[in-house]
Design a protein around this motif. Structure first.
Motif, PDB file in Angstrom:
ATOM      1  N   ILE A   1      26.710  11.858  -2.420  1.00 43.34           N
ATOM      2  CA  ILE A   1      27.697  10.815  -2.149  1.00 43.34           C
ATOM      3  C   ILE A   1      29.097  11.325  -2.496  1.00 43.34           C
ATOM      4  CG2 ILE A   1      28.504   8.544  -2.846  1.00 43.34           C
ATOM      5  CD1 ILE A   1      25.605   7.744  -3.218  1.00 43.34           C
TER       6      ILE A   1
ATOM      7  N   LEU B   1      30.235  13.666   0.149  1.00 51.63           N
ATOM      8  CA  LEU B   1      30.665  12.999   1.381  1.00 51.63           C
ATOM      9  C   LEU B   1      32.074  12.450   1.217  1.00 51.63           C
ATOM     10  CD1 LEU B   1      30.097  11.725   4.175  1.00 51.63           C
ATOM     11  CD2 LEU B   1      29.222   9.752   2.973  1.00 51.63           C
ATOM     12  N   LEU B   2      32.336  11.809   0.067  1.00 50.05           N
ATOM     13  CA  LEU B   2      33.660  11.222  -0.151  1.00 50.05           C
ATOM     14  C   LEU B   2      34.733  12.306  -0.166  1.00 50.05           C
ATOM     15  CD1 LEU B   2      32.899   8.467  -2.772  1.00 50.05           C
ATOM     16  CD2 LEU B   2      33.499   8.193  -0.375  1.00 50.05           C
TER      17      LEU B   2
ATOM     18  N   VAL C   1      21.404  12.533  -5.271  1.00 51.90           N
ATOM     19  CA  VAL C   1      22.026  11.374  -4.635  1.00 51.90           C
ATOM     20  C   VAL C   1      23.498  11.226  -5.042  1.00 51.90           C
ATOM     21  CG1 VAL C   1      21.974   8.863  -4.473  1.00 51.90           C
ATOM     22  CG2 VAL C   1      19.874  10.141  -4.271  1.00 51.90           C
ATOM     23  N   PRO C   2      23.817  11.202  -6.350  1.00 49.17           N
ATOM     24  CA  PRO C   2      25.244  11.111  -6.696  1.00 49.17           C
ATOM     25  C   PRO C   2      26.052  12.277  -6.145  1.00 49.17           C
ATOM     26  CG  PRO C   2      23.888  10.759  -8.624  1.00 49.17           C
ATOM     27  CD  PRO C   2      22.979  11.206  -7.553  1.00 49.17           C
TER      28      PRO C   2
ATOM     29  N   PHE D   1      22.792  11.435   3.558  1.00 44.97           N
ATOM     30  CA  PHE D   1      24.189  11.518   3.137  1.00 44.97           C
ATOM     31  C   PHE D   1      24.784  12.882   3.460  1.00 44.97           C
ATOM     32  CE2 PHE D   1      23.818   7.651   0.585  1.00 44.97           C
ATOM     33  CZ  PHE D   1      25.042   7.102   0.866  1.00 44.97           C
TER      34      PHE D   1
END
Lengths: 184, 102, 119, 407
Positions: free
Chosen positions: D328, D331-332, D324-325, D173
């Motif tokens: 993400i 990335l957003l 992980v969160p 990611f």
């Protein structure tokens, strides 16, 4: 046919794919089966490269070898205790062999001439397209970019793209629920 | 360039091997492996036809990508079912799980 | 052309095996080899081995692997999306964001259900 | 690699047409592979010295000046050692595992651009290639663990695999961010895009840089992520039954991979060979790349010498509930801001100051928010454990001594 390096590579990958594929279904040790499965799928990835679809080849290695095979190994470990049964095949084994052989011959004799028929004409027509595509230095990341475009434009595959996400989420939730039943 | 029919032969061979595995193996995980081989054979066909018949269109690769997703989802849920069945009935042999069979 | 670049990778893959193989073979030629029963026994801190190691593992490993698989397969879509992103615009962002958020929901579910807990 | 052929042919006096293509490729592969295989011999020495300094020791100083020949002595010693294979091992996986491990790492070097025009293979999917090839090492670990027919080895292998696959997600990611900025997966393309912009992606996405670095360190299993070879718990994990050179190959692949993180991070976030005058004098590019790589490597050594080891549950929760969160979200946010601020045609850091403030700032802000959550969680955990200890009335352990969760 002249022996080009592409042909050599193709034959290597083809032997790798089919040979390991045979070992997958005949090996009595399930762990070895998975290892052969990986080799076979790696061969398919090599064939993807030869077909100038390197993105799919990388995904093939990443997903099949890096993820699905690992998942299978975990499940083999989870269920290891009952696996040392002597009989590898069920009673349909002979029938299955015949069926698979018939299937292979049918595919060989039906599909291949068909491909020759289509391919014969279309290959002529597309020879220039392919040659053009081969000459372009940046042909492949154009392909990846086109894939990206196809996924997010409304005329392309944006709906399947989002539905895929739902499918994956559903599969994940479903698998977690099913696998954890014992603990709940 | 390697002719198209060679790829089709490899793909047909892989598909038949996978089909044999699915039909003949007793172990459910081995059956899933056969299914993966068959899915890969179909993917190989998709990409080969994309390359040789219609390289200008992206659809062949898009379809192959969706096959990947379906294969992954199938493997995840299938293996979860195998685990569940193993926990409940202590078997991974497909033909022992025949409650729904008519 | 792309295939020329891959030819390098192909030759590399064939030759790469020689890099680790050469010292191992050299080692095998030079070093003594006198195996005996104690030496080739399985090392378990001196305790005698009971049964073989190919025993049962816990479900937790499988749960991590399944979540990993789902996020890994996402890359089939996210890499092309990222490459094409600059050329498309806000619609690409929305499509990608919806895609990722839907999967995030799955992760949150696993979180709430305690599937991420190492117990 | 074209440039390398031409240079080689000039030095060796070989005409371009006189050698078949395959031989030229083979020579290039051997040159590249040997350079990168010799690098660990130096970096192992550097690492020992630096770690020793961190721990107030001297480090190797007997073999050669400053102990420079220590690694060579180690190699010689390993060559003289006996190779032992357990009697009931699964032979083929056992023997193949160390080979596959090294292959999966050394193949990464093919896509690292050393300087302008110098790269093994300019693959259009370079950024994905090294992740895909790296995932082969997962299989090598399982093969080693299974092949040894040893309970500890198998347990170690499975923990290792769980760790490897978990940390691959934040890695990928955060890898998506530079790919998205550059609009290409080619490593040359990503470097060139940063060279054209005149500033590096680390300024736009510092959080991604950190996540990428951390998850890479976890992938190779260095402290604090070195559970996979926790000597005191899993007796060196999946490597337990390996001896002599096969064991040395596992070590080699680990050190090589640790070294390769440097160039990878440098290419993706620090501009690769980019630097003053690099385009005109290509050799400078390799100097810049080495400097950047060693800076990243030093960060890794610093962490290795400073931080204690994670417990396995902390390791997993740190990944799944934090990295992980965060990756993400990052990335957003990064992609949203990239869309909002139209791309300028270069101009350096000063001209792009607002953009750099907004993008870098929001990236860092996300990281801070995540860290705050992590802090609260660990405080909570510590209190919970303290209560648990009080209830059970353990005589000796207190919350301070156990130091659990997220410290």
């Amino acid at each position: 046919m002249e022996l080009t390096w592409e042909l050599v590579a193709f034959l290597g990958f083809a032997v790798m794919t089919l040979g390991s594929g045979l070992m997958v279904v005949t090996s009595s040790n399930l762990f070895h089966s998975v290892l052969f499965l990986m080799t076979s799928l790696f061969g398919v990835a090599g064939l993807f490269v030869l077909l100038v679809a390197p993105f799919l080849a990388a995904i093939q290695v990443l997903v099949y070898i890096g993820a699905i095979a690992v998942l299978m190994l975990f499940v083999i470990m989870l269920t290891r205790q009952v696996m040392s049964r002597p009989e590898l095949y069920n009673q349909q084994m002979a029938g299955a062999l015949v069926a698979a052989a018939i299937l292979f011959l049918a595919l060989l004799f039906v599909l291949t001439p068909l491909a020759d028929e289509i391919g014969g004409d279309v290959a002529q027509v597309n020879a220039e397209v392919i040659a053009e595509a081969d000459d372009a230095p940046d042909v492949d990341y154009i392909t990846v970019e086109e894939l990206g475009r196809a996924f997010v434009t409304r005329n392309g595959f944006v709906l399947p793209f989002e539905v895929t996400s739902i499918l994956l989420t559903a599969a994940m939730i479903g698998a977690i629920v099913v696998a954890r039943e014992d603990e709940a | 360039m390697v002719p198209l029919w060679m790829y089709l032969v490899v793909s047909a061979g892989l598909f038949s091997i996978g089909a044999f595995g699915v039909l003949s193996r007793r172990n459910a995980i081995a059956i899933l492996m056969g299914v993966e081989l068959m899915l890969n054979a179909s993917n190989l066909n998709l990409v080969a036809f994309w390359r040789y018949i219609n390289p200008g269109e992206i659809n062949g690769q898009v379809f192959a990508a969706f096959v990947f997703v379906v294969a992954a989802a199938e493997a995840a849920v299938g293996l979860a079912l195998i685990i569940s069945i193993y926990v409940k009935r202590h078997t991974v042999v497909a033909e022992d799980v025949n409650l729904l069979k008519w | 052309m792309e295939l020329n670049q891959w030819a390098f990778v192909g030759v590399f893959f064939v030759l790469a095996w020689a890099f680790p193989l050469a010292p191992i073979v050299l080692n095998r030629l030079v070093a003594p080899s006198r195996p005996n029963k104690i030496k080739t026994d399985i090392y378990e801190c001196g305790v005698e081995t009971v049964g073989d190691a190919w025993g049962q593992m816990k479900v937790q490993y499988y749960l991590y692997a399944i979540i990993f698989l789902v996020f890994d397969i996402e890359m089939v879509f996210l890499f092309p999306w990222a490459v094409a992103y600059g050329a498309i615009g806000m619609s690409a962002y929305l499509a990608g964001a919806v895609f990722i958020l839907l999967l995030l929901e799955g992760l949150l579910y696993a979180w709430r259900k305690g599937a991420l807990e190492w117990t | 690699m074209e440039q390398l052929y031409i240079d080689l042919e000039n030095y060796l006096g070989i005409g371009t047409d006189s050698v078949p293509e395959v031989v030229r490729l083979a020579i290039a592969v051997l040159v590249l592979g040997t350079i990168f295989l010799l690098a660990p011999i130096l970096t192992i020495w550097v690492e020992r010295k630096v770690a020793a300094r961190f721990q107030n020791r001297i480090g190797p100083n007997r073999t050669g000046p400053y102990g420079l020949l220590q690694s060579f002595a180690d190699v010689l010693k390993l060559i003289g050692k006996e190779q032992i294979m357990p009697a009931h091992a699964d032979r083929i996986p056992f023997l193949f595992a160390p080979l596959l491990m090294v292959v999966s790492v050394i193949m990464i070097t093919a896509v690292i651009p050393l300087m302008p025009n110098y790269i093994g293979a300019d693959l259009s999917i370079g950024a994905l290639y090294f992740v895909a090839i790296g995932s082969l090492s997962t299989i090598a670990v399982v093969m080693a663990g299974w092949g040894s027919n040893n309970k500890y080895a198998l347990l170690g292998a499975f923990r290792t695999v769980a760790q490897l696959i978990s940390y691959e997600i934040p890695l990928v990611f955060s890898l998506l961010v530079p790919v998205l900025f550059a609009g290409t997966m080619s490593m040359v393309g990503i470097t060139q895009a940063q060279a054209d912009l005149d500033y590096w992606y680390i300024f736009l996405a510092p959080a991604s840089f950190l996540i990428f670095l951390f998850s890479n360190l976890a992938e190779i299993g260095r402290t604090p992520f070195d559970l996979l070879e926790a000597e005191s718990e899993l007796v060196a994990g999946y490597q337990i039954e390996y001896s002599a050179m096969p064991w040395g190959m596992f070590m080699l692949s680990e050190f090589l991979h640790a070294f390769l993180i440097g160039p990878l991070v440098a290419v993706l976030f620090l501009g690769g060979w980019d630097g003053p005058f690099a385009e005109d004098v290509p050799v400078l590019g390799v100097v810049y790349l080495v400097i950047k790589s060693m800076a990243v490597y030093f960060l890794g050594m610093w962490m290795r010498a400073t931080l204690p080891r994670f417990r396995i549950d902390q390791l997993m929760e740190f990944n799944w509930k934090f990295l992980v969160p965060l990756s993400i979200a990052n990335l957003l946010i990064a992609s949203f801001l990239w869309e909002l601020f139209p791309e300028p045609a270069g101009g350096g850091l000063v001209d792009n100051f607002p953009r750099f403030i907004v993008m870098g700032g929001s990236s860092l802000f996300t990281l801070m928010v995540g860290l705050e959550f992590l802090r609260r969680k660990s405080v909570e955990d510590r209190e919970r454990i303290a209560r648990l200890i009080d209830e059970k009335n353990y005589p000796l352990a207190t919350a301070d001594q156990t130091g659990v969760a997220g410290d």
